[in-house]
Design a protein around this motif. Structure first.
Motif, mmCIF file in Angstrom:
data_model
loop_
_atom_site.group_PDB
_atom_site.id
_atom_site.type_symbol
_atom_site.label_atom_id
_atom_site.label_comp_id
_atom_site.label_asym_id
_atom_site.label_seq_id
_atom_site.Cartn_x
_atom_site.Cartn_y
_atom_site.Cartn_z
ATOM 1 N N GLY A 80 -0.881 -5.867 -1.947
ATOM 2 C CA GLY A 80 -0.569 -4.604 -1.280
ATOM 3 C C GLY A 80 0.927 -4.392 -1.190
ATOM 4 O O GLY A 80 1.721 -5.240 -1.612
ATOM 5 N N SER A 81 1.308 -3.249 -0.644
ATOM 6 C CA SER A 81 2.725 -2.908 -0.572
ATOM 7 C C SER A 81 3.394 -3.559 0.632
ATOM 8 O O SER A 81 2.745 -3.879 1.633
ATOM 9 C CB SER A 81 2.888 -1.387 -0.482
ATOM 10 O OG SER A 81 2.413 -0.913 0.767
ATOM 11 N N THR A 84 3.000 -1.423 3.832
ATOM 12 C CA THR A 84 1.764 -1.621 4.587
ATOM 13 C C THR A 84 1.775 -2.946 5.326
ATOM 14 O O THR A 84 1.385 -3.022 6.494
ATOM 15 C CB THR A 84 0.552 -1.560 3.636
ATOM 16 O OG1 THR A 84 0.498 -0.267 3.034
ATOM 17 C CG2 THR A 84 -0.743 -1.801 4.391
ATOM 18 N N GLU A 147 -7.474 -1.418 3.293
ATOM 19 C CA GLU A 147 -6.047 -1.222 3.046
ATOM 20 C C GLU A 147 -5.698 0.108 2.379
ATOM 21 O O GLU A 147 -4.730 0.763 2.789
ATOM 22 C CB GLU A 147 -5.503 -2.377 2.207
ATOM 23 C CG GLU A 147 -3.999 -2.308 2.010
ATOM 24 C CD GLU A 147 -3.440 -3.534 1.332
ATOM 25 O OE1 GLU A 147 -2.434 -3.414 0.630
ATOM 26 O OE2 GLU A 147 -4.026 -4.620 1.492
ATOM 27 N N GLU A 151 -3.095 2.619 4.239
ATOM 28 C CA GLU A 151 -1.808 3.035 3.671
ATOM 29 C C GLU A 151 -1.589 4.531 3.857
ATOM 30 O O GLU A 151 -0.503 4.967 4.255
ATOM 31 C CB GLU A 151 -1.754 2.695 2.178
ATOM 32 C CG GLU A 151 -1.508 1.241 1.867
ATOM 33 C CD GLU A 151 -1.355 0.995 0.386
ATOM 34 O OE1 GLU A 151 -0.538 0.145 0.009
ATOM 35 O OE2 GLU A 151 -2.045 1.659 -0.412
ATOM 36 N N LEU A 170 2.378 6.722 -3.095
ATOM 37 C CA LEU A 170 1.432 5.666 -3.441
ATOM 38 C C LEU A 170 1.047 5.680 -4.915
ATOM 39 O O LEU A 170 0.375 4.759 -5.386
ATOM 40 C CB LEU A 170 0.168 5.793 -2.579
ATOM 41 C CG LEU A 170 0.364 5.584 -1.073
ATOM 42 C CD1 LEU A 170 -0.918 5.933 -0.318
ATOM 43 C CD2 LEU A 170 0.770 4.148 -0.779
#
Length: 204
Positions: A80-81, A84, A147, A151, A170
């Protein structure tokens, strides 16, 4: 920890998560300051929403970036980022702060009750405490979202983006962002169906 100076967010120059992660793992202090400059505002915004206190939000932000610096392996760019990961971590730290404050208030009220026996007084809950408990329920439910949905909600609710702007950030179609946001809001509504007192009572 390495100190980081509060600066305005520079969201137009978001660093590549994988590259930034490598620099943090190798102990590059400039990577920490870069992460704080880009994401510090978002982390503080999340913390303010949960705690209702700017002072507490600053403390939460310091704790979040201290963890990023001391335990960079806790973040995995493949899962994930960084945006986040940091905002979810801010949630957890802020929720811990709210719970700690609630415990301190209850202890203080218990002390007051022991010192002042007032028949039929039954002091009601402080309005600020009620607001924080409601906020705690909301953010706990938000942390339980998948998730991809989380986000979009973070960008729309905390960062003030429209679903179109969130889609661009995104790298997903606008329709996908809109669908994820609607699904997330529906799940949040379902999670918060129970009255706050009953939901909190189950978690006690």
């Amino acid at each position: 920890m390495v100190s980081v100076e509060p600066t305005a967010d520079r969201t137009e120059s978001v660093p590549a998560d994988a590259a930034l992660h490598r620099r943090l793992v190798y102990g590059d202090e400039s990577a920490l300051n870069e992460a704080y400059a880009v994401y510090g505002g978002l982390v503080r915004a999340v913390a303010v929403r949960v705690t209702g206190s700017r002072g507490a939000a600053e403390d939460v932000a310091q704790e979040v970036f201290a963890q990023l610096w001391s335990r960079p392996y806790g973040f995995d760019p493949r899962r994930g980022s960084l945006r986040t990961w940091l905002s979810v971590l801010a949630h957890r730290r802020a929720v811990d702060w709210v719970r700690s404050e609630a415990r301190h208030r209850k202890a203080a009220q218990a002390d007051d009750s022991a010192l002042q026996a007032i028949p039929d007084a039954g002091p009601g809950p402080d309005e600020a405490v009620v607001d924080r408990e409601r906020s705690l329920l909301l953010h706990s439910a938000l942390a339980g979202l998948p998730e991809p949905q989380r986000e979009v909600v973070h960008l729309a609710y905390f960062a003030g983006r429209t679903y179109r702007q969130a889609a661009r950030e995104l790298g997903i179609p606008e329709g996908t962002a809109k669908t994820r946001l609607r699904s997330a809001l529906r799940k949040l509504a379902e999670s918060l169906t129970d009255p706050p007192d009953r939901a909190l009572g189950r978690g006690a």
